[in-house]
Enzyme design. Structure first.
Site, mmCIF file in Angstrom:
data_model
loop_
_atom_site.group_PDB
_atom_site.id
_atom_site.type_symbol
_atom_site.label_atom_id
_atom_site.label_comp_id
_atom_site.label_asym_id
_atom_site.label_seq_id
_atom_site.Cartn_x
_atom_site.Cartn_y
_atom_site.Cartn_z
ATOM 1 N N SER A 128 0.737 -1.290 0.136
ATOM 2 C CA SER A 128 0.174 -0.010 0.030
ATOM 3 C C SER A 128 0.756 1.172 -0.139
ATOM 4 O O SER A 128 2.084 1.108 0.388
ATOM 5 C CB SER A 128 -0.773 0.066 1.448
ATOM 6 O OG SER A 128 -1.510 1.082 1.479
ATOM 7 N N TYR A 141 -2.037 0.417 10.605
ATOM 8 C CA TYR A 141 -2.018 -0.365 9.396
ATOM 9 C C TYR A 141 -0.709 -0.044 8.569
ATOM 10 O O TYR A 141 -0.103 -0.762 8.071
ATOM 11 C CB TYR A 141 -3.344 0.573 8.373
ATOM 12 C CG TYR A 141 -3.325 0.080 6.777
ATOM 13 C CD1 TYR A 141 -3.774 -1.213 6.697
ATOM 14 C CD2 TYR A 141 -2.857 0.609 6.056
ATOM 15 C CE1 TYR A 141 -3.838 -1.924 5.341
ATOM 16 C CE2 TYR A 141 -3.004 0.463 4.644
ATOM 17 C CZ TYR A 141 -3.251 -1.163 4.334
ATOM 18 O OH TYR A 141 -3.483 -1.527 3.029
#
Length: 225
Positions: A128, A141
């Site tokens: 990501s 995250y």
């Protein structure tokens, strides 16, 4: 399965995982891994040479893999995102995030390393933009994705016969993105985000690269509208 190369794609029931499965299906027999058996069955019916492989990635064991005698490509696409300030993150938030985004990746890879080594195979890790920069509200995250990036780099060095590719997609029009927007308190407009098929094609380009080439990292960002 046929004599074609075999790819195992996690998170294949929706979003980026299913898009990757579609991109690899013309050249590979694809094992569709995930927990949503109905969605996996629907996708398997769409892709000749594929088959659903439902199991819980956070509790995977060698018995779940059955008689897997060959594996050429392993794509780690499953993931979760729990957002919020670090001061509000619970120990359960940390454990859940790392269980799915890091520990399950390491465990599954270890289980299939013999098959990957035999094939001189390829491991693809869907990371990501949060694996490159940590923003407020994304700390848990981002920490998991930074760890995933480190895992990929170490695996590339430890297993020189394998190709290891990390893919960093920007915001993509997926069910996960819908949940992220809900957590952020904003609207979800898929037209503003990357089409999952674009990420799928990027992964296929790395997997189908000529044997002399090792594509180690891919950044995929949306173009301005």
């Amino acid at each position: 399965m046929t004599d074609r190369p075999v790819a195992l794609v996690t998170g294949a029931s929706s979003g980026i995982g299913s898009a990757i499965a579609r991109s690899l299906a013309p050249t590979h027999d694809v094992l569709l891994a995930g927990r949503d058996e109905d969605s996996l069955a629907v996708l398997a019916a769409e892709l000749p040479g594929s088959q659903p492989w439902p199991f819980d990635l956070t509790n995977v064991a060698s018995a779940d893999l059955g008689p897997l005698s060959r594996l050429d490509v392993l794509v780690h696409s499953a993931g979760i995102a729990l957002l919020g300030p670090l001061g509000e993150a619970t120990s359960d938030d940390w454990r859940k995030t790392f269980d799915v985004n890091v520990f399950a990746v390491a465990e599954l890879t270890n289980l299939v390393l013999p098959q990957l080594r035999a094939a001189g195979g390829h491991v693809v890790l869907i990371n990501s933009g949060a694996g490159l920069a940590a923003n407020p509200g994304w700390g848990v995250y981002a920490a998991s994705k930074f760890a995933l990036r480190a895992y990929a780099d170490a695996l590339r060095g430890d297993e020189p016969t394998l190709r290891v590719t990390t893919v960093y997609p920007g915001r993509t029009a997926t069910p996960m993105q819908q949940d992220v927007r809900r957590q952020e308190g904003g609207d979800y407009d898929p037209s503003k985000y990357i089409d999952p098929a674009s990420v799928g094609r990027a992964v296929a380009s790395a997997v189908l690269a000529t044997p002399d080439a090792h594509i180690t990292e891919i950044n995929v960002r949306s173009r301005p509208h």
